[in-house]
Design a protein around this motif. Structure first.
Motif, PDB file in Angstrom:
ATOM      1  N   ARG A  99      -7.204   5.058   7.315  1.00  0.00           N
ATOM      2  CA  ARG A  99      -7.804   5.796   6.116  1.00  0.00           C
ATOM      3  C   ARG A  99      -7.086   5.513   4.945  1.00  0.00           C
ATOM      4  N   THR A 100      -7.589   5.650   3.734  1.00  0.00           N
ATOM      5  CA  THR A 100      -6.980   5.503   2.503  1.00  0.00           C
ATOM      6  C   THR A 100      -6.962   6.809   1.726  1.00  0.00           C
ATOM      7  N   ILE A 101      -5.850   7.136   0.876  1.00  0.00           N
ATOM      8  CA  ILE A 101      -5.758   8.425   0.397  1.00  0.00           C
ATOM      9  C   ILE A 101      -5.463   7.975  -1.061  1.00  0.00           C
ATOM     10  N   ASP A 102      -6.208   8.329  -2.177  1.00  0.00           N
ATOM     11  CA  ASP A 102      -5.868   8.228  -3.602  1.00  0.00           C
ATOM     12  C   ASP A 102      -4.980   9.111  -3.980  1.00  0.00           C
ATOM     13  N   VAL A 103      -4.172   8.941  -4.806  1.00  0.00           N
ATOM     14  CA  VAL A 103      -3.031   9.628  -5.181  1.00  0.00           C
ATOM     15  C   VAL A 103      -3.299   9.762  -6.513  1.00  0.00           C
ATOM     16  N   ASN A 104      -3.021  10.844  -7.288  1.00  0.00           N
ATOM     17  CA  ASN A 104      -3.298  11.294  -8.730  1.00  0.00           C
ATOM     18  C   ASN A 104      -2.106  10.997  -9.554  1.00  0.00           C
ATOM     19  N   ALA A 105      -1.890   9.560  -9.418  1.00  0.00           N
ATOM     20  CA  ALA A 105      -0.546   9.224 -10.204  1.00  0.00           C
ATOM     21  C   ALA A 105      -0.702   7.791 -10.402  1.00  0.00           C
ATOM     22  N   PRO A 106      -0.357   7.240 -11.560  1.00  0.00           N
ATOM     23  CA  PRO A 106      -0.219   5.958 -11.858  1.00  0.00           C
ATOM     24  C   PRO A 106       0.680   5.217 -11.020  1.00  0.00           C
ATOM     25  N   ASN A 107       0.275   3.899 -10.869  1.00  0.00           N
ATOM     26  CA  ASN A 107       0.941   3.046 -10.098  1.00  0.00           C
ATOM     27  C   ASN A 107       1.556   1.929 -11.199  1.00  0.00           C
ATOM     28  N   ILE A 108       2.540   2.271 -11.807  1.00  0.00           N
ATOM     29  CA  ILE A 108       3.049   1.382 -12.810  1.00  0.00           C
ATOM     30  C   ILE A 108       3.888   0.161 -11.828  1.00  0.00           C
ATOM     31  N   ASP A 109       4.787   0.517 -11.132  1.00  0.00           N
ATOM     32  CA  ASP A 109       5.403  -0.380  -9.974  1.00  0.00           C
ATOM     33  C   ASP A 109       5.926   0.550  -8.884  1.00  0.00           C
ATOM     34  N   TRP A 110       5.092   0.979  -7.852  1.00  0.00           N
ATOM     35  CA  TRP A 110       5.410   1.609  -6.804  1.00  0.00           C
ATOM     36  C   TRP A 110       6.186   0.579  -5.911  1.00  0.00           C
ATOM     37  N   GLU A 111       7.234   1.215  -5.165  1.00  0.00           N
ATOM     38  CA  GLU A 111       8.236   0.233  -4.578  1.00  0.00           C
ATOM     39  C   GLU A 111       8.944   0.547  -3.373  1.00  0.00           C
ATOM     40  N   SER A 112       8.706   2.238  -3.351  1.00  0.00           N
ATOM     41  CA  SER A 112       9.419   2.798  -1.992  1.00  0.00           C
ATOM     42  C   SER A 112       8.561   3.851  -1.544  1.00  0.00           C
ATOM     43  N   LEU A 113       8.707   4.137  -0.179  1.00  0.00           N
ATOM     44  CA  LEU A 113       8.268   5.373   0.160  1.00  0.00           C
ATOM     45  C   LEU A 113       8.803   6.045   1.169  1.00  0.00           C
ATOM     46  N   SER A 114       9.260   7.331   1.290  1.00  0.00           N
ATOM     47  CA  SER A 114      10.001   8.264   2.222  1.00  0.00           C
ATOM     48  C   SER A 114       9.217   9.741   2.531  1.00  0.00           C
ATOM     49  N   ARG A 115       9.484  10.435   3.465  1.00  0.00           N
ATOM     50  CA  ARG A 115       9.250  11.580   3.830  1.00  0.00           C
ATOM     51  C   ARG A 115      10.387  12.628   4.006  1.00  0.00           C
ATOM     52  N   ASP A 116      10.099  14.046   3.814  1.00  0.00           N
ATOM     53  CA  ASP A 116      11.010  14.972   4.176  1.00  0.00           C
ATOM     54  C   ASP A 116      10.605  15.571   5.287  1.00  0.00           C
ATOM     55  N   PRO A 117      11.450  16.506   5.921  1.00  0.00           N
ATOM     56  CA  PRO A 117      10.846  17.165   7.257  1.00  0.00           C
ATOM     57  C   PRO A 117       9.725  18.205   7.062  1.00  0.00           C
ATOM     58  N   GLN A 118       9.259  18.658   5.629  1.00  0.00           N
ATOM     59  CA  GLN A 118       8.173  19.368   5.587  1.00  0.00           C
ATOM     60  C   GLN A 118       6.998  18.761   5.354  1.00  0.00           C
ATOM     61  N   GLY A 119       7.043  17.405   5.343  1.00  0.00           N
ATOM     62  CA  GLY A 119       5.674  16.680   5.265  1.00  0.00           C
ATOM     63  C   GLY A 119       5.626  16.074   3.737  1.00  0.00           C
ATOM     64  N   ASN A 120       6.629  16.362   2.901  1.00  0.00           N
ATOM     65  CA  ASN A 120       6.278  15.909   1.505  1.00  0.00           C
ATOM     66  C   ASN A 120       6.505  14.465   1.675  1.00  0.00           C
ATOM     67  N   TYR A 121       6.010  13.456   0.817  1.00  0.00           N
ATOM     68  CA  TYR A 121       6.042  12.111   0.537  1.00  0.00           C
ATOM     69  C   TYR A 121       6.786  11.794  -0.940  1.00  0.00           C
ATOM     70  N   TYR A 122       7.667  10.982  -0.972  1.00  0.00           N
ATOM     71  CA  TYR A 122       8.302  10.687  -2.459  1.00  0.00           C
ATOM     72  C   TYR A 122       8.001   9.206  -2.376  1.00  0.00           C
ATOM     73  N   ILE A 123       7.094   8.691  -3.362  1.00  0.00           N
ATOM     74  CA  ILE A 123       6.808   7.547  -3.904  1.00  0.00           C
ATOM     75  C   ILE A 123       7.492   7.081  -5.102  1.00  0.00           C
ATOM     76  N   GLY A 124       8.418   6.072  -4.827  1.00  0.00           N
ATOM     77  CA  GLY A 124       9.418   5.570  -5.768  1.00  0.00           C
ATOM     78  C   GLY A 124       8.699   4.646  -6.851  1.00  0.00           C
ATOM     79  N   ASP A 125       8.065   5.107  -8.055  1.00  0.00           N
ATOM     80  CA  ASP A 125       7.653   4.214  -9.103  1.00  0.00           C
ATOM     81  C   ASP A 125       8.710   4.146  -9.990  1.00  0.00           C
ATOM     82  N   CYS A 126       9.750   3.110  -9.591  1.00  0.00           N
ATOM     83  CA  CYS A 126      10.767   2.723 -10.238  1.00  0.00           C
ATOM     84  C   CYS A 126      11.177   1.187 -10.212  1.00  0.00           C
ATOM     85  N   GLY A 127      10.084   0.586  -9.813  1.00  0.00           N
ATOM     86  CA  GLY A 127      10.302  -0.949  -9.964  1.00  0.00           C
ATOM     87  C   GLY A 127      10.654  -1.359 -11.427  1.00  0.00           C
TER      88      GLY A 127
END
Length: 295
Positions: A99-127
Motif C-alpha cells: 500500500r501507499t501512505i500520503d504523509v502531510n509533510a513536504p519532501n524537500i529531501d527525505w533521506e532516512s526512516l526509523s521507528r520507535d517501540p510505540q509505532g511512531n516513525y521518524y522521517i529525516g528530511d535533512c538531506g
C-alpha cells in the motif's frame, strides 16, 4: 565476505567538536555505483559473500532512499528522496507492493526512516548536499494517522555559514535512527569522506539545536543506519559499502572500530534495515532489493 580493517580503536572516534580538515568535493559514485558496465556490476555483486538479490522495487518506490520495518511483520516502509512525493510505500521483504501512505509533510529531501517501540516513525528530511539548508527537519508520524505530523526542526551547533567552505561541508545527513528517546543523526562527509559526525535531537516535536555527541572515523559517505534489536550492533550503510560497529552498550558502539564490507557492484545503496539479527535488507536508488547475511 570482504572485510577491510580500519583505523585502530583509539582513532575510531574523536570526541572533540572541531571540524575535520577536508579535501575538495569528490564522489565515489562514478566508480562505485553509478557508472560502468551494469553486467560487470551484477557479476561483482553476485561475488559478494552473503549478498543475494531478492527482488526489484524499481516500479514500486521511486529512488528508494530509506527503509524501516512496518507494523506488519515481514513488511517494510520506504520512500523516494528529493523530487518525489511525500509518500511512504509499504512493501514485502521481496519488494512486492502492499500500500501507499500520503504523509502531510513536504519532501524537500527525505533521506532516512526509523521507528520507535510505540509505532511512531521518524522521517529525516535533512538531506543537505551543499550544506545550505536552514529548514532541516524530522517528521514524526504514525502510518494510521498520516495527516497528523509532528515536526522536529533543528540546526547544527557547529555551523555558522550557509554554505561553509568546501572543506567543512559535513552537514548533509542521510542516516538517522531512533534510540533511547532520541533521534540520532549521522552525517555524510561530502568533503573528505573520513568522518561521520553524530548528533542527537529529542524525539518530541519542537525547535532544537542538535547536540554533537561524537565523530566516527568512517572512510566513506554514510547513506543510512540501522540498529539491531538487542542494541549491540550498528550498521552504517555507505555508497557501495557497509560499516559494522559492535558493542555491549551504545557508548561502546560509538567507540568501536568499524569493520568495512565492500559492496561494490550492488548499486547506489541507500536504505538498510535489519530483517533479523543476522540479516539485512538493502535497497538501492536503481531499484534493487538485496538480502545480506552478516557474519
Amino acid at each position: 565476505m570482504r572485510f577491510i580493517p580500519l583505523l585502530p580503536a583509539a582513532l575510531a572516534i574523536l570526541l572533540t567538536a572541531s571540524c575535520s580538515e577536508a579535501q575538495s568535493d569528490k564522489s565515489i559514485a562514478s566508480n562505485k555505483v553509478k557508472g560502468g558496465d551494469r553486467r560487470k556490476d551484477k557479476d561483482a555483486a553476485a561475488a559478494i559473500a552473503g549478498l543475494r538479490r531478492v527482488g526489484s522495487i524499481k516500479n514500486v518506490v521511486p529512488e528508494s532512499s530509506g527503509l524501516a520495518p512496518a507494523e506488519t511483520s515481514g513488511n517494510y516502509y520506504s520512500f523516494g528522496d528529493d523530487g518525489n512525493a511525500p509518500t511512504l510505500y509499504e512493501i514485502t521483504s521481496e519488494g512486492k507492493p502492499v500500500r501507499t501512505i500520503d504523509v502531510n509533510a513536504p519532501n524537500i529531501d527525505w533521506e532516512s526512516l526509523s521507528r520507535d517501540p510505540q509505532g511512531n516513525y521518524y522521517i529525516g528530511d535533512c538531506g543537505n548536499n551543499e550544506s545550505t539548508r536552514r529548514d532541516l527537519a524530522i517528521y514524526r508520524v504514525r502510518p494510521d494517522a498520516p495527516k497528523q505530523v509532528g515536526k522536529i526542526s533543528f540546526s547544527y551547533p557547529d555551523q555558522s555559514e550557509f554554505p561553509p567552505k568546501k572543506k567543512q561541508r559535513n552537514f548533509d545527513c542521510e542516516a538517522s535512527l531512533w534510540h533511547d528517546g532520541k533521534v540520532w543523526l549521522f552525517t555524510k562527509d561530502r568533503a573528505q569522506e573520513s568522518t561521520s559526525k553524530v548528533y542527537t535531537v529529542p524525539e518530541q516535536p519542537g525547535d532544537y539545536t542538535a547536540k554533537l555527541v561524537a565523530k566516527l572515523a568512517i572512510p566513506g559517505e554514510v547513506t543510512d543506519a540501522a540498529l539491531r534489536s538487542d542494541g549491540r550492533r550498528l550498521v552504517l550503510l555507505g555508497r557501495g559499502e557497509l560499516f559494522i560497529l559492535d558493542g555491549n552498550t551504545w557508548a561502546d558502539i560509538l567507540k568501536a572500530t568499524p569493520r568495512r564490507v565492500d559492496l561494490t557492484g550492488a548499486g547506489q545503496t541507500e536504505g538498510v534495515a535489519f530483517k533479523d539479527d543476522n540479516t539485512l535488507l538493502i535497497t538501492t536508488e536503481q531499484g534493487d532489493l538485496f538480502e545480506f547475511k552478516l557474519p
